[in-house]
Design a protein around this motif. Structure first.
Motif, short mmCIF file in Angstrom:
data_model
loop_
_atom_site.label_atom_id
_atom_site.label_comp_id
_atom_site.label_asym_id
_atom_site.label_seq_id
_atom_site.Cartn_x
_atom_site.Cartn_y
_atom_site.Cartn_z
N ILE A 245 -4.70 10.06 5.17
CA ILE A 245 -3.79 10.72 4.35
C ILE A 245 -2.48 9.84 3.71
O ILE A 245 -2.21 10.19 2.57
N ASP A 246 -2.00 9.25 4.78
CA ASP A 246 -0.63 8.35 4.22
C ASP A 246 -1.19 7.39 3.17
O ASP A 246 -0.27 7.13 2.31
N SER A 247 -1.99 6.86 3.30
CA SER A 247 -2.48 5.72 2.37
C SER A 247 -3.04 6.31 0.94
O SER A 247 -2.49 6.08 -0.04
N LEU A 248 -3.20 7.53 0.92
CA LEU A 248 -3.94 8.08 -0.29
C LEU A 248 -2.77 8.79 -0.96
O LEU A 248 -2.55 8.74 -2.26
N LEU A 249 -1.65 9.20 -0.15
CA LEU A 249 -0.51 9.73 -0.85
C LEU A 249 0.31 8.57 -1.39
O LEU A 249 0.86 8.59 -2.54
N THR A 250 0.33 7.50 -0.73
CA THR A 250 0.84 6.20 -1.07
C THR A 250 0.23 5.72 -2.54
O THR A 250 0.71 5.45 -3.56
N SER A 251 -1.29 5.93 -2.42
CA SER A 251 -1.86 5.32 -3.67
C SER A 251 -1.27 6.36 -5.16
O SER A 251 -1.62 6.05 -6.19
N LEU A 252 -1.12 7.68 -4.64
CA LEU A 252 -0.84 8.49 -5.87
C LEU A 252 0.65 8.10 -6.33
O LEU A 252 0.94 8.08 -7.58
N VAL A 253 1.52 7.80 -5.54
CA VAL A 253 2.87 7.35 -5.99
C VAL A 253 2.73 5.80 -6.81
O VAL A 253 3.16 5.90 -7.76
N ALA A 254 1.80 5.05 -6.38
CA ALA A 254 1.56 3.86 -7.01
C ALA A 254 0.94 4.19 -8.49
O ALA A 254 1.37 3.61 -9.40
N ASP A 255 0.10 5.31 -8.41
CA ASP A 255 -0.71 5.62 -9.61
C ASP A 255 0.55 5.88 -10.72
O ASP A 255 0.50 5.51 -12.02
N ASN A 256 1.24 6.78 -10.21
CA ASN A 256 2.58 7.32 -11.14
C ASN A 256 3.44 6.14 -11.88
O ASN A 256 3.82 6.36 -12.61
N MET A 257 3.66 5.20 -10.84
CA MET A 257 4.58 4.08 -11.36
C MET A 257 3.75 3.16 -12.28
O MET A 257 4.29 2.63 -12.91
N THR A 258 2.64 2.94 -12.06
CA THR A 258 1.78 1.88 -12.73
C THR A 258 0.98 2.52 -13.78
O THR A 258 0.24 1.53 -14.65
N ARG A 259 0.91 3.78 -13.86
CA ARG A 259 -0.02 4.29 -14.69
C ARG A 259 -1.42 4.00 -14.82
O ARG A 259 -1.98 3.89 -15.83
N THR A 260 -1.89 3.87 -13.56
CA THR A 260 -3.21 3.66 -13.32
C THR A 260 -3.76 4.73 -12.55
O THR A 260 -3.22 5.69 -12.06
N ARG A 261 -5.07 4.55 -12.22
CA ARG A 261 -5.99 5.44 -11.38
C ARG A 261 -6.41 4.80 -10.06
O ARG A 261 -7.39 3.77 -10.46
N HIS A 262 -6.24 5.16 -8.80
CA HIS A 262 -6.68 4.47 -7.78
C HIS A 262 -8.28 4.87 -7.44
O HIS A 262 -8.39 6.17 -7.96
N ASP A 263 -9.06 4.19 -6.75
CA ASP A 263 -10.14 4.64 -6.14
C ASP A 263 -10.23 5.07 -4.69
O ASP A 263 -9.84 4.21 -3.96
N SER A 264 -10.23 6.20 -4.61
CA SER A 264 -9.75 6.64 -3.02
C SER A 264 -10.84 6.44 -2.25
O SER A 264 -10.23 5.78 -0.72
#
Length: 548
Positions: A245-264
């Protein structure tokens, strides 16, 4: 296949170096807070930071020890009486669980945890971190666990070491008030660590970390003791879920900042590999770290090289600077950890909570309380179940409202003409949306109440229903039985193949229940039924069936 992008090499090296410097005091502090020592924090930061970046699904993410993971580890440390080998086994198992989560595609479901639940347990974790450090700020070493630390507070307050208290508060103030202009060169947490440690050299009676081993870590093979295996596996599962949960929430933050989409799912595999290695080398568990990820991105880091660089910076520190770290006072690390705890608390939501739904705020407070005074998995489990039930109730109310809307006039002229010809002898119910178990309990009751007194035919329209579950199908069977008992015919229209299959499996679609593809055909059939009844049962002038 792992692809290393070198197009942003300069930015990635700068971001990784900066993130590594920021991670140093946090890794030391969180290692101490876990009970396993500062080196366990550094080894965990190195292992999770390097391998999660190499194999994960969020290129710009920086991973390492985090507050939520340390709270679980500290509780496990107390439960296992400080048996480090069993704790490292739990870390290794947590990594294996996360790898399985990724392979099984669990990542997409973890992201569905409602925000009030996430806010509640994150705020609860922040509160736990602060509670655990209060005794250390006053120069004491409180017993493990939140309740133990709270019960020890009167003892600590009765014998305060004002030197350590001043040192800890001073460290906290420096970390908060460090100028942003200087923060570009030396992060606030690192500045607080350095200044606090230098100040402590001029003081006496200040507890310090003491001797810290230097060099590469040793291998820790998993250990299983029959009497403790359940406790270890339970803690491993909690670590795995919490870290995911902690990692995927941080991934969403990274997505918003880099305008990318992570692979959960790939991210979970990467985190799992990192935690597995951490357990093997004597490191604490880690996850995606929001603050370090933000620092990395703002410093120019975008790809995997940045996270790997951050881990290599920490490795260099471990190999050469451990003697200096031995002089760091516990109070300084406690001050840094209090800031970590305060940063984790969801102040943004708490400030706006009074403007939102009361139920969501009540759920957040409940999860917070369970997190602090019971345990994390109970808090998240209860929160998710209650949130799901509340959502089902809301959907059920909408479905029941649709049932209660008996149309007096249909938009289609041909259908409306047939309905008018029925002269009130047809009751039409049009269900809306997925028909689930939430509405099933009251479905039959509401249909029974809304059926027109003189109705001879009951039409259930499923045109807008994509799916039904077993509970809803059983409710439809109850409606069928009521219609038969009341001398009415039942007609079903618009049921998709998927809906028809469920109704057939539950035997709702009985031979005496007619089914049609469209509502028009159902209305036409209803009129034929009414006409046939007129021929076989003449009616009296008042429109009621004549007595035989």
């Amino acid at each position: 296949m792992i692809k290393i992008n070198t197009t942003n090499i300069r930015g990635d090296l700068t971001g990784g170096l900066t993130a590594g410097i920021v991670a140093l005091p946090l890794a030391l502090a969180l290692g101490v807070a876990s009970g396993l020592g500062p080196m366990a924090g550094l080894y965990g930061a190195i292992a999770v930071g390097f391998f999660a970046s190499l194999f994960g699904g969020t290129p710009s993410q920086i991973s390492g020890p985090t507050g939520p993971m340390v709270v679980v580890l500290a509780g496990l440390f107390a439960s296992l009486s400080g048996d480090a080998e069993l704790i490292f086994t739990a870390v290794l198992l947590a990594g294996i669980f996360q790898i399985l989560f990724g392979i099984l595609g669990v990542g997409q479901y973890i992201r569905l945890v409602p925000y009030p639940v996430i806010s509640g347990f994150m705020s609860g974790i922040g509160a736990i971190i602060i509670i655990l450090q209060l005794g250390r700020l006053m120069g004491h070493e409180p017993p493990g666990g939140t309740l133990g630390a709270l019960s020890y507070l009167p003892t600590a307050l009765a014998d305060i070491n004002f030197t350590t208290l001043a040192l800890g508060i001073g460290t906290l103030l420096i970390a908060y008030k460090w100028p942003a202009a200087l923060g570009k060169f030396v992060p606030g947490a690192l500045a607080a660590l350095i200044i606090g440690t230098l100040a402590s050299l001029m003081l006496t009676n200040v507890p310090i970390l003491g001797d810290i081993p230097t060099g590469l870590p040793s291998l820790h093979m998993p250990v299983f003791e029959q009497g403790q295996i359940f406790l270890v596996v339970e803690a491993a599962f909690i670590l795995a879920v919490l870290g995911a949960i902690d990692s995927l929430l941080t991934s969403l933050v990274a997505d918003n900042m880099t305008r990318t989409r992570h692979d959960s799912n790939r991210e979970l595999v990467g985190q799992g590999i990192g935690n597995t290695v951490a357990g093997l080398i004597g490191g604490i568990a880690g996850a995606g770290a929001t603050m370090r990820t933000v620092v990395n991105i703002r410093s120019g880091g975008k790809d995997r090289i940045s996270g790997m660089t951050h881990a290599l910076v920490l490795l260099a520190i471990v190999l050469g600077l451990s003697p200096l770290a031995a002089q760091i006072p516990h109070a300084v690390l406690a001050g840094i950890l209090v800031k970590v705890g305060l940063d984790i608390i969801d102040w943004g939501y708490l400030r706006r909570a009074h403007t939102g739904p009361r139920w969501d705020f009540a759920l957040m407070v409940l999860v917070l309380g369970l997190t602090v005074f019971v345990d994390l998995i109970t808090a998240v489990g209860v929160g998710v179940v209650l949130a799901a039930l509340a959502y089902v109730r809301q959907v059920a109310q909408l479905q029941i409202e649709e049932v209660n809307k008996i149309p007096e006039y249909l938009a289609d002229e041909e259908e409306n003409a047939l309905l008018e010809r029925a002269q009130g002898k047809v009751s039409l119910f049009s269900f809306g949306g997925p028909l689930s178990f939430g509405a099933a309990a009251d479905l039959g009751h509401h249909v029974r109440e809304k059926v027109k007194p003189g109705s001879q035919v009951l039409i259930l329209d499923f045109s807008r229903v994509p799916v039904v579950d077993v509970s809803a199908a059983m409710a439809v069977e109850t409606i069928t039985a009521d219609a038969t008992a009341g001398g009415r015919e039942l007609v079903i229209s618009g049921a998709s193949p998927a809906v028809t299959k469920v109704l057939d499996n539950i035997n709702v679609h009985q031979p005496n229940v007619r089914m049609f593809a469209t509502r028009l055909e159902a209305l036409d059939c209803a009129l034929r039924i009414i006409e046939d009844r007129k021929k076989t049962n003449p009616v009296s002038g008042n429109g009621k069936l004549a007595e035989a």
